[in-house]
Design a protein around this motif. Structure first.
Motif, PDB file in Angstrom:
ATOM      1  N   VAL A   1      -7.820   5.075   7.870  1.00 14.29           N
ATOM      2  CA  VAL A   1      -6.447   4.677   8.161  1.00 14.29           C
ATOM      3  C   VAL A   1      -6.442   4.265   9.628  1.00 14.29           C
ATOM      4  O   VAL A   1      -7.220   4.796  10.430  1.00 14.29           O
TER       5      VAL A   1
ATOM      6  N   SER B   1      -6.208  -3.609   1.855  1.00 12.40           N
ATOM      7  CA  SER B   1      -5.973  -2.267   1.317  1.00 12.40           C
ATOM      8  C   SER B   1      -5.844  -1.196   2.407  1.00 12.40           C
ATOM      9  O   SER B   1      -5.335  -0.109   2.143  1.00 12.40           O
ATOM     10  N   VAL B   2      -6.277  -1.486   3.633  1.00 18.25           N
ATOM     11  CA  VAL B   2      -6.241  -0.438   4.656  1.00 18.25           C
ATOM     12  C   VAL B   2      -4.795  -0.196   5.104  1.00 18.25           C
ATOM     13  O   VAL B   2      -4.013  -1.137   5.273  1.00 18.25           O
ATOM     14  N   ARG B   3      -4.468   1.072   5.264  1.00 18.03           N
ATOM     15  CA  ARG B   3      -3.118   1.399   5.716  1.00 18.03           C
ATOM     16  C   ARG B   3      -3.070   1.421   7.245  1.00 18.03           C
ATOM     17  O   ARG B   3      -3.922   2.019   7.871  1.00 18.03           O
TER      18      ARG B   3
ATOM     19  N   ARG C   1     -12.260   3.539   3.567  1.00 12.15           N
ATOM     20  CA  ARG C   1     -11.879   4.971   3.560  1.00 12.15           C
ATOM     21  C   ARG C   1     -11.434   5.377   4.960  1.00 12.15           C
ATOM     22  O   ARG C   1     -11.990   6.283   5.566  1.00 12.15           O
TER      23      ARG C   1
ATOM     24  N   ARG D   1       0.835  -1.200   0.000  1.00 15.11           N
ATOM     25  CA  ARG D   1       0.000   0.000   0.000  1.00 15.11           C
ATOM     26  C   ARG D   1       0.875   1.258   0.000  1.00 15.11           C
ATOM     27  O   ARG D   1       2.013   1.209   0.443  1.00 15.11           O
TER      28      ARG D   1
ATOM     29  N   ARG E   1      -4.801  -6.309  11.098  1.00 15.86           N
ATOM     30  CA  ARG E   1      -5.203  -6.618   9.717  1.00 15.86           C
ATOM     31  C   ARG E   1      -5.947  -7.955   9.661  1.00 15.86           C
ATOM     32  O   ARG E   1      -6.934  -8.102   8.936  1.00 15.86           O
TER      33      ARG E   1
ATOM     34  N   PHE F   1     -13.779   0.806   6.553  1.00  8.30           N
ATOM     35  CA  PHE F   1     -12.317   0.832   6.515  1.00  8.30           C
ATOM     36  C   PHE F   1     -11.762   0.919   5.092  1.00  8.30           C
ATOM     37  O   PHE F   1     -10.553   0.988   4.900  1.00  8.30           O
TER      38      PHE F   1
ATOM     39  N   ILE G   1     -10.737  -5.457   1.919  1.00  6.49           N
ATOM     40  CA  ILE G   1     -10.575  -4.218   2.699  1.00  6.49           C
ATOM     41  C   ILE G   1      -9.364  -4.330   3.623  1.00  6.49           C
ATOM     42  O   ILE G   1      -8.552  -3.408   3.717  1.00  6.49           O
TER      43      ILE G   1
END
Ligand code: PGA
Length: 254
Positions: free
Chosen positions: A165, A206-208, A163, A4, A193, A161, A203
Motif C-alpha cells: 500500500v 490495483s495498488v491502493r 502486495r 479498489r 499511480r 507493489f 499493478i
C-alpha cells in the motif's frame, strides 16, 4: 473498473495507554460492522500490539508503525524484527513515515530495505511518501515523490507493489490542521499511480494509495472522492473512536 477497496488506517504514533487503547478499540470494533466496504487497520505502538490484538474483532486489522531493516533477528538492541510483528498479529507495517525519515534519519535506502524485509516476511508494507512545504514551494513535489518511490522500485521491483500500500502524506499537512485540497491530493496520487503504470499498468491499477495529513471527519468525504484516493492514513483523528469511525463512514459512503 470498480474502485479498489478503501483502507482506513489509524496511526496512533506514540500515544495510548492500556486503558485508553481498550476503549478506543472497543469503539472501533463496535462500529466496524457499519462499514463493510472498508478495510480498517489500527497501528498502535509496538508494546501494545499484543494486547490490542487480543481486543480486535469485526475484521479490524493490526499493523505496526516500524520494523527493523535486518533480514534476520539478532544483536540489534532496541529493534523489532518483522517475524515478531507477524507473531504479534500484524498484517501490515508502516514504512518510511515522514517522522521516521525526519526525526530518526531514515534514508530512502533504509526505507527501501525495510520495505523489502517486510514483504519477505509476509507483512504488507504501507510505504509513506511526501514532500515538505519547502519542496512543494520549490515545485519539487513530483521529483521528491519519484525519488522516494524509485528507491523502493529499484530494490524490490514493480511487482512488489502487488502486495503493498502507498500513503501519500504531504509533510506540511501532518499534524498541522492543514490538508491538501482534493485536487492537490488527487494530483499527487495520479502522479504516483502513473509512475507505476509506466512499469506495469495492472499493478498500478490495483495498488491502493492512501492520503494522510490532517484527515478529519469533516474533510474525509471530500478527500476520498478523488479517483486515485483509496482511503486514508489517519494520525490525530485516529485516537478518538468516534472521529475515526466517522472517517471510516466517509469511505463507506463513497
Ligand atoms: P495527522 O497524521 O492525521 O495527525 O495529520 C497523519 C500521519 O502522520 O500519518
Amino acid at each position: 473498473m470498480s474502485k479498489r477497496q478503501y483502507l482506513v488506517a489509524g496511526n496512533w504514533k506514540m500515544n495510548g495507554s492500556t486503558a485508553s487503547n481498550r476503549s478506543l478499540v472497543e469503539g472501533i470494533v463496535a462500529g466496524a460492522g457499519d462499514c463493510p466496504k472498508v478495510e480498517i487497520l489500527v497501528c498502535p505502538p509496538s508494546v501494545y500490539l499484543c494486547p490490542v490484538a487480543a481486543l480486535l474483532g469485526g475484521g479490524v486489522r493490526l499493523g505496526a508503525q516500524n520494523l527493523a531493516d535486518q533480514d534476520k533477528p539478532g544483536a540489534y538492541t532496541g529493534e523489532i524484527h518483522g517475524t515478531m510483528l507477524r507473531e504479534a498479529g500484524c498484517d501490515y507495517v508502516l514504512v518510511g513515515h515522514s517522522e521516521r525519515r525526519a526525526l530518526y534519519g531514515e534514508s530512502d535506502a533504509v526505507v527501501a530495505a525495510k520495505f523489502g524485509v517486510a514483504q519477505a516476511l509476509d507483512l504488507v508494507p504501507v510505504l509513506c511518501l511526501g514532500e515538505t512545504l519547502a519542496e512543494r514551494d520549490a515545485e519539487q513535489t513530483e521529483a521528491v515523490l519519484a525519488r522516494q518511490l524509485d528507491a523502493v522500485l529499484d530494490r524490490s521491483g514493480v511487482h512488489a507493489f502487488a502486495r503493498a500500500v502507498i500513503a501519500y502524506e504531504p509533510v506540511w499537512a501532518i499534524g498541522t490542521g492543514r490538508t491538501a485540497s482534493t485536487a492537490q491530493a488527487q494530483e499527487a496520487h495520479a502522479f504516483i499511480r502513473g509512475r507505476l503504470a509506466a512499469l506495469d499498468a495492472t499493478i498500478a491499477g490495483s495498488v491502493r494509495i492512501l492520503y494522510g495529513g490532517s484527515v478529519k471527519p469533516d474533510n474525509a468525504r471530500e478527500l476520498f472522492a478523488g479517483v486515485d484516493v483509496d482511503g486514508g492514513l489517519i494520525g490525530g483523528a485516529s485516537l478518538k473512536s468516534q472521529d475515526f469511525m466517522a472517517i471510516c463512514a466517509a469511505a463507506q459512503a463513497q
